[in-house]
Design a protein around this motif. Structure first.
Motif, PDB file in Angstrom:
ATOM      1  N   LYS A  23       0.836  -1.195   0.000  1.00 44.35           N
ATOM      2  CA  LYS A  23       0.000   0.000   0.000  1.00 44.35           C
ATOM      3  C   LYS A  23       0.874   1.249   0.000  1.00 44.35           C
ATOM      4  O   LYS A  23       1.934   1.286   0.608  1.00 44.35           O
ATOM      5  CB  LYS A  23      -0.900   0.011   1.237  1.00 44.35           C
ATOM      6  N   LYS A  24       0.428   2.272  -0.679  1.00 46.00           N
ATOM      7  CA  LYS A  24       1.154   3.543  -0.724  1.00 46.00           C
ATOM      8  C   LYS A  24       0.801   4.441   0.465  1.00 46.00           C
ATOM      9  O   LYS A  24       1.540   5.348   0.812  1.00 46.00           O
ATOM     10  CB  LYS A  24       0.851   4.290  -2.034  1.00 46.00           C
ATOM     11  N   GLN A  25      -0.336   4.179   1.063  1.00 45.70           N
ATOM     12  CA  GLN A  25      -0.742   4.922   2.256  1.00 45.70           C
ATOM     13  C   GLN A  25      -1.190   3.930   3.317  1.00 45.70           C
ATOM     14  O   GLN A  25      -1.742   2.872   3.004  1.00 45.70           O
ATOM     15  CB  GLN A  25      -1.887   5.883   1.941  1.00 45.70           C
ATOM     16  N   ILE A  26      -0.936   4.267   4.593  1.00 45.28           N
ATOM     17  CA  ILE A  26      -1.337   3.392   5.699  1.00 45.28           C
ATOM     18  C   ILE A  26      -2.068   4.210   6.763  1.00 45.28           C
ATOM     19  O   ILE A  26      -1.804   5.405   6.935  1.00 45.28           O
ATOM     20  CB  ILE A  26      -0.120   2.689   6.323  1.00 45.28           C
TER      21      ILE A  26
END
Length: 310
Positions: free
Chosen positions: A192-195
Motif C-alpha cells: 500500500k502507498k498509504q497506511i
C-alpha cells in the motif's frame, strides 16, 4: 600485501518483522564467497561464477560484485587489475540478501587486498551501489548487516546514518527457505502507498520495542515487538503456507517469526540452539505437508560480518 584473497560474506534477514527497510541482521550461514586476484592489466573482470545455474552475468558492470569493486577502485583513483571468482553458496531470490552478500564480499576483499585504505564502515556506499545494480535501489538493510555484522538500524539515507545494535548472547536464528520464487519487484508493487495512522503508531512502537529488547537482552520484549501490521499481512499471500509455518514456529517456542526480506524465506528468533532446531523442524513439517521442499539454516547472530578464508 597478498596477490589473491578469498572472503566469505554472510546472508542477512532484512526488515525483521516490524522494521521494514530499516532493520536487518547477519547470520553465520549461508553466505557467498569471492576470490579476488591481482592481474597486470587494469580493469575488473569476473572470470568464474559457480552455484548460480548460469543465471548471473559475468559482465562486471552489471553484476553486483563487479560494480562494488569497480566503484571502490574509482573512488580511490586506483587503476588496478582485479579478477573475480564468485561462488554463490546461497539460493538466489531467497529473501536472504544474496546480491548484498556478493557485493559485501567483493568490496571487503578488495579493501584487504590493497592494504585496507578504508575502514569497514567506509565500504558501505560501494556495497550499496552493487545493490542498486541488482534491484534498482541502493538500500542498506541487507548490505549493512552483512558488512558490519549483528543487528543494524538504518536511521537515515540522506545523510546515511547506520547504527549497529548490541545483540543478546543467546539469540538464535532459524531460517527456512521454501522452494518457491517471490520476485522482489512484485513484493514491492503490492504494498500500500498509504497506511492508517493507527497502524503506523503500532509499527513505531514495535520497532522501538524491538531495539530496546535487543539492547536490554529482554527476550520477552523482543518477542512481543516482532509484529508487523503493515507489510507482512500483504506479502504473506505470496508465500504458500506462511501463516501455518509461522504458527508452527511460535508453538515450538520461537520468540517471533516473520518474512525475511521480501520472501519467500521465513525467519524465527529463539533463545537457544535447541529451540532453534525444534522450530526449524516444525516449520519444515508444515511445508512438507503441502509438498513444498525447503532448506533450513540455524545459526547464532553473526556479529563479525565478512571473514577472510584460508
Amino acid at each position: 600485501m597478498k596477490d589473491s584473497i578469498k572472503v566469505f560474506a554472510p546472508a542477512t534477514v532484512a526488515n525483521v518483522a516490524c522494521g521494514f527497510d530499516v532493520l536487518g541482521f547477519a547470520v553465520e550461514n549461508p553466505g557467498d564467497e569471492v576470490v579476488l586476484t591481482k592481474k597486470s592489466t587494469p580493469g575488473v573482470k569476473i572470470t568464474t561464477i559457480t552455484g548460480d545455474e548460469g543465471r548471473l552475468t559475468k559482465d562486471a558492470d552489471k553484476n553486483t560484485v563487479g560494480v562494488a569493486v569497480s566503484r571502490f577502485l574509482k573512488h580511490l583513483q586506483i587503476d588496478a587489475g582485479i579478477d573475480i571468482t564468485l561462488h554463490k553458496k546461497m539460493p538466489l531470490g531467497s529473501g536472504l540478501g544474496s546480491s548484498a552478500a556478493s557485493a559485501v564480499a567483493g568490496v571487503f576483499a578488495v579493501n584487504q587486498l590493497l592494504g585496507m585504505p578504508l575502514n569497514q564502515q567506509e565500504l558501505l556506499p560501494f556495497a550499496m551501489e552493487g545493490e542498486r545494480i541488482a534491484c534498482g535501489s541502493a538500500h542498506a538493510d541487507n548490505v549493512a548487516p552483512s558488512l558490519l555484522g549483528g543487528f543494524v538500524l538504518i536511521r537515515s539515507y540522506d545523510p546515511l546514518d547506520v547504527i549497529k545494535i548490541p545483540t543478546p548472547a543467546n539469540l538464535y536464528s532459524t531460517i527456512i527457505h521454501p522452494q518457491v520464487e517471490v520476485q522482489t519487484k512484485d513484493a514491492r508493487e503490492i504494498l500500500k502507498k498509504q497506511i492508517p495512522l493507527r497502524d503506523a503508531v503500532t509499527q513505531w512502537g514495535n520497532v522501538g520495542g524491538l531495539i530496546a529488547g535487543l539492547m536490554l537482552s529482554d527476550y520477552q520484549l523482543i518477542g512481543r515487538s516482532m509484529k508487523d501490521v503493515i507489510v507482512e499481512p500483504i506479502r504473506a499471500i505470496l508465500i504458500p503456507g506462511f501463516e501455518d509455518v509461522k504458527q508452527a514456529a511460535l508453538s515450538a517456542g520461537a520468540l517471533g517469526c516473520g518474512i525475511s526480506g521480501s520472501g519467500p524465506s521465513i525467519f524465527a528468533l529463539s533463545t537457544s540452539e535447541e529451540i532453534a532446531h525444534k522450530v526449524g523442524s516444525e516449520m519444515q513439517k508444515v511445508l512438507n505437508s503441502i509438498q513444498i521442499g525447503s532448506e533450513v539454516y540455524i545459526s547464532k547472530i553473526n556479529n563479525s560480518g565478512p571473514q577472510i578464508l584460508d
